[in-house]
Design an enzyme around this catalytic site. Structure first.
Site, PDB file in Angstrom:
ATOM      1  N   HIS A  18       0.886  -1.202   0.072  1.00  0.00           N
ATOM      2  CA  HIS A  18      -0.135   0.015  -0.021  1.00  0.00           C
ATOM      3  C   HIS A  18       0.791   1.280   0.024  1.00  0.00           C
ATOM      4  O   HIS A  18       0.375   2.420  -0.697  1.00  0.00           O
ATOM      5  CB  HIS A  18      -0.907   0.110   1.303  1.00  0.00           C
ATOM      6  CG  HIS A  18      -1.893  -1.011   1.330  1.00  0.00           C
ATOM      7  ND1 HIS A  18      -2.032  -1.945   2.251  1.00  0.00           N
ATOM      8  CD2 HIS A  18      -2.994  -1.528   0.116  1.00  0.00           C
ATOM      9  CE1 HIS A  18      -3.104  -2.676   1.952  1.00  0.00           C
ATOM     10  NE2 HIS A  18      -3.575  -2.530   1.082  1.00  0.00           N
ATOM     11  N   LYS A  42     -15.418  -7.933   5.678  1.00  0.00           N
ATOM     12  CA  LYS A  42     -14.193  -8.329   5.814  1.00  0.00           C
ATOM     13  C   LYS A  42     -13.692  -8.868   7.290  1.00  0.00           C
ATOM     14  O   LYS A  42     -12.611  -9.347   7.563  1.00  0.00           O
ATOM     15  CB  LYS A  42     -13.048  -7.799   5.489  1.00  0.00           C
ATOM     16  CG  LYS A  42     -12.924  -7.657   3.649  1.00  0.00           C
ATOM     17  CD  LYS A  42     -11.704  -7.183   3.436  1.00  0.00           C
ATOM     18  CE  LYS A  42     -11.273  -7.608   1.676  1.00  0.00           C
ATOM     19  NZ  LYS A  42     -10.015  -6.841   1.506  1.00  0.00           N
ATOM     20  N   ARG A  98      -1.620  -5.768  -8.271  1.00  0.00           N
ATOM     21  CA  ARG A  98      -0.645  -6.437  -8.275  1.00  0.00           C
ATOM     22  C   ARG A  98      -0.335  -7.444  -9.275  1.00  0.00           C
ATOM     23  O   ARG A  98       0.748  -7.886  -9.683  1.00  0.00           O
ATOM     24  CB  ARG A  98      -0.944  -7.293  -6.930  1.00  0.00           C
ATOM     25  CG  ARG A  98      -0.663  -6.308  -5.729  1.00  0.00           C
ATOM     26  CD  ARG A  98      -1.221  -7.105  -4.265  1.00  0.00           C
ATOM     27  NE  ARG A  98      -2.556  -7.433  -4.557  1.00  0.00           N
ATOM     28  CZ  ARG A  98      -3.239  -8.138  -3.752  1.00  0.00           C
ATOM     29  NH1 ARG A  98      -2.637  -8.606  -2.785  1.00  0.00           N
ATOM     30  NH2 ARG A  98      -4.620  -8.472  -4.226  1.00  0.00           N
ATOM     31  N   SER A 136      -2.758  -8.056   2.658  1.00  0.00           N
ATOM     32  CA  SER A 136      -3.303  -8.079   4.134  1.00  0.00           C
ATOM     33  C   SER A 136      -3.743  -9.352   4.688  1.00  0.00           C
ATOM     34  O   SER A 136      -3.215  -9.641   5.851  1.00  0.00           O
ATOM     35  CB  SER A 136      -4.450  -6.949   4.344  1.00  0.00           C
ATOM     36  OG  SER A 136      -3.922  -5.842   3.991  1.00  0.00           O
TER      37      SER A 136
HETATM   38  N1  COA Z   1       0.015  -4.058  -2.620  1.00  0.00           N
HETATM   39  C1  COA Z   1       0.073  -5.133  -1.785  1.00  0.00           C
HETATM   40  N2  COA Z   1      -1.339  -5.499  -1.359  1.00  0.00           N
HETATM   41  C2  COA Z   1      -2.300  -4.922  -2.018  1.00  0.00           C
HETATM   42  C3  COA Z   1      -1.984  -3.762  -2.663  1.00  0.00           C
HETATM   43  C4  COA Z   1      -0.791  -3.639  -2.997  1.00  0.00           C
HETATM   44  N3  COA Z   1      -0.467  -2.452  -3.831  1.00  0.00           N
HETATM   45  N4  COA Z   1      -3.273  -3.360  -3.269  1.00  0.00           N
HETATM   46  C5  COA Z   1      -4.403  -4.235  -2.491  1.00  0.00           C
HETATM   47  N5  COA Z   1      -3.646  -5.019  -1.715  1.00  0.00           N
HETATM   48  C6  COA Z   1      -4.144  -6.303  -1.179  1.00  0.00           C
HETATM   49  C7  COA Z   1      -4.794  -5.722   0.246  1.00  0.00           C
HETATM   50  O1  COA Z   1      -3.905  -6.046   1.108  1.00  0.00           O
HETATM   51  C8  COA Z   1      -6.103  -6.637   0.365  1.00  0.00           C
HETATM   52  O2  COA Z   1      -5.661  -7.884   0.607  1.00  0.00           O
HETATM   53  P1  COA Z   1      -6.585  -8.961   1.267  1.00  0.00           P
HETATM   54  O3  COA Z   1      -7.748  -9.387   0.409  1.00  0.00           O
HETATM   55  O4  COA Z   1      -5.968 -10.234   1.668  1.00  0.00           O
HETATM   56  O5  COA Z   1      -6.947  -8.266   2.657  1.00  0.00           O
HETATM   57  C9  COA Z   1      -6.514  -6.651  -1.190  1.00  0.00           C
HETATM   58  O6  COA Z   1      -5.416  -6.575  -2.171  1.00  0.00           O
HETATM   59  C10 COA Z   1      -7.269  -5.900  -1.498  1.00  0.00           C
HETATM   60  O7  COA Z   1      -7.803  -5.032  -0.563  1.00  0.00           O
HETATM   61  P2  COA Z   1      -7.847  -3.397  -0.483  1.00  0.00           P
HETATM   62  O8  COA Z   1      -7.090  -2.685  -1.632  1.00  0.00           O
HETATM   63  O9  COA Z   1      -7.680  -3.027   0.879  1.00  0.00           O
HETATM   64  O10 COA Z   1      -9.368  -3.082  -0.674  1.00  0.00           O
HETATM   65  P3  COA Z   1     -10.565  -3.797  -0.472  1.00  0.00           P
HETATM   66  O11 COA Z   1     -10.921  -4.681  -1.478  1.00  0.00           O
HETATM   67  O12 COA Z   1     -10.256  -4.427   0.627  1.00  0.00           O
HETATM   68  O13 COA Z   1     -11.393  -2.663  -0.471  1.00  0.00           O
HETATM   69  C11 COA Z   1     -13.214  -1.024  -1.284  1.00  0.00           C
HETATM   70  C12 COA Z   1     -12.477  -2.281  -1.429  1.00  0.00           C
HETATM   71  C13 COA Z   1     -13.075  -0.520   0.282  1.00  0.00           C
HETATM   72  C14 COA Z   1     -12.353  -0.082  -1.961  1.00  0.00           C
HETATM   73  C15 COA Z   1     -14.598  -1.417  -1.591  1.00  0.00           C
HETATM   74  O14 COA Z   1     -15.019  -2.468  -0.711  1.00  0.00           O
HETATM   75  C16 COA Z   1     -15.487  -0.224  -1.343  1.00  0.00           C
HETATM   76  O15 COA Z   1     -15.504   0.767  -2.351  1.00  0.00           O
HETATM   77  N6  COA Z   1     -16.424   0.018  -0.349  1.00  0.00           N
HETATM   78  C17 COA Z   1     -17.268   0.939  -0.064  1.00  0.00           C
HETATM   79  C18 COA Z   1     -18.699   0.633  -0.390  1.00  0.00           C
HETATM   80  C19 COA Z   1     -18.952   0.409  -1.719  1.00  0.00           C
HETATM   81  O16 COA Z   1     -18.898   1.683  -2.575  1.00  0.00           O
HETATM   82  N7  COA Z   1     -19.193  -0.460  -2.503  1.00  0.00           N
HETATM   83  C20 COA Z   1     -19.533  -0.582  -3.930  1.00  0.00           C
HETATM   84  C21 COA Z   1     -18.395  -0.880  -4.680  1.00  0.00           C
HETATM   85  S1  COA Z   1     -18.403  -1.051  -6.378  1.00  0.00           S
END
Ligand code: COA
Length: 170
Positions: A18, A42, A98, A136
């Site tokens: 991140h 989550k 990624r 994560s």
């Molecule tokens: N390097 C390492 N890991 C990374 C990364 C990077 N550059 N980018 C993402 N990741 C990993 C994270 O660690 C995470 O791992 P995990 O799944 O094992 O926990 C995964 O990739 C994705 O997580 P993250 O980037 O934190 O995003 P998320 O998928 O958890 O979050 C939201 C998604 C919050 C953006 C989405 O749920 C959201 O928009 N929520 C609001 C409600 C909404 O509007 N919903 C409609 C959306 S269409």
């Protein structure tokens, strides 16, 4: 008009991957909002406040107390991403990619957000090679099973996990 980007995620916990995306995002926007999603789906290990605190500390580790962090704001949100973007006047949503397997989910999310608000653009930044295997959930699993996560996360996250695990193991 300043270009404001929103980098959303669950950040449970923030990882070096991140940080990599944040470092590159600040080069293309005037202000970066890091949006920490409550994301009850989550079932995060860290509370929203703990996740925000870890990010604040990681930013200080990365940028020091220099003005750099003034261009970055960390906020928590529990509503729609596009509504959060509007609230903070962000025109751009930033997501990290990624590997190819991330793409399908990111593509669908981008299309849905486009339908919800066509004025907000999503841009993808590609994670550097050494960060491509970090997630994560892996970090949490390794830590919970007693493995060493120090090379995957900022120091503050590492310390937070040590503290959290010592409470959980009591
Ligand atoms: N390097 C390492 N890991 C990374 C990364 C990077 N550059 N980018 C993402 N990741 C990993 C994270 O660690 C995470 O791992 P995990 O799944 O094992 O926990 C995964 O990739 C994705 O997580 P993250 O980037 O934190 O995003 P998320 O998928 O958890 O979050 C939201 C998604 C919050 C953006 C989405 O749920 C959201 O928009 N929520 C609001 C409600 C909404 O509007 N919903 C409609 C959306 S269409």
């Amino acid at each position: 008009m300043p270009r404001i980007g929103l980098y959303p995620g669950t950040f449970d916990p923030i990882t070096n991957g991140h940080i990599d995306i944040i470092k590159r995002a600040v080069r293309i926007v005037d202000k970066l909002i890091i949006g920490v999603a409550l994301n009850v789906n989550k079932q995060p290990l860290l509370t929203l406040d703990e996740r925000v605190e870890c990010i604040h500390k990681a930013l200080i580790e990365e940028f020091g107390n220099r003005n750099k962090t003034c261009d970055i704001e960390v906020i928590g949100f529990d509503n729609l991403l596009v509504d959060c973007a509007k609230k903070y006047d962000a025109q751009i949503i930033i997501r990290g990619l990624r590997q190819a397997t991330d793409f399908d989910f990111e593509f669908q999310m981008c299309l849905m957000n486009q339908c919800l608000d066509p004025d907000i653009e999503t841009i993808f930044l590609v994670a550097t090679e050494q960060n491509r295997s970090i997630a994560s959930s892996f970090v949490k699993e390794v830590a919970l099973l007693g493995g060493n996560i120090s090379s995957f996360v900022p120091k503050a996250t590492y310390n937070k996990f040590k503290e959290k695990l010592s409470v959980l193991n009591k």
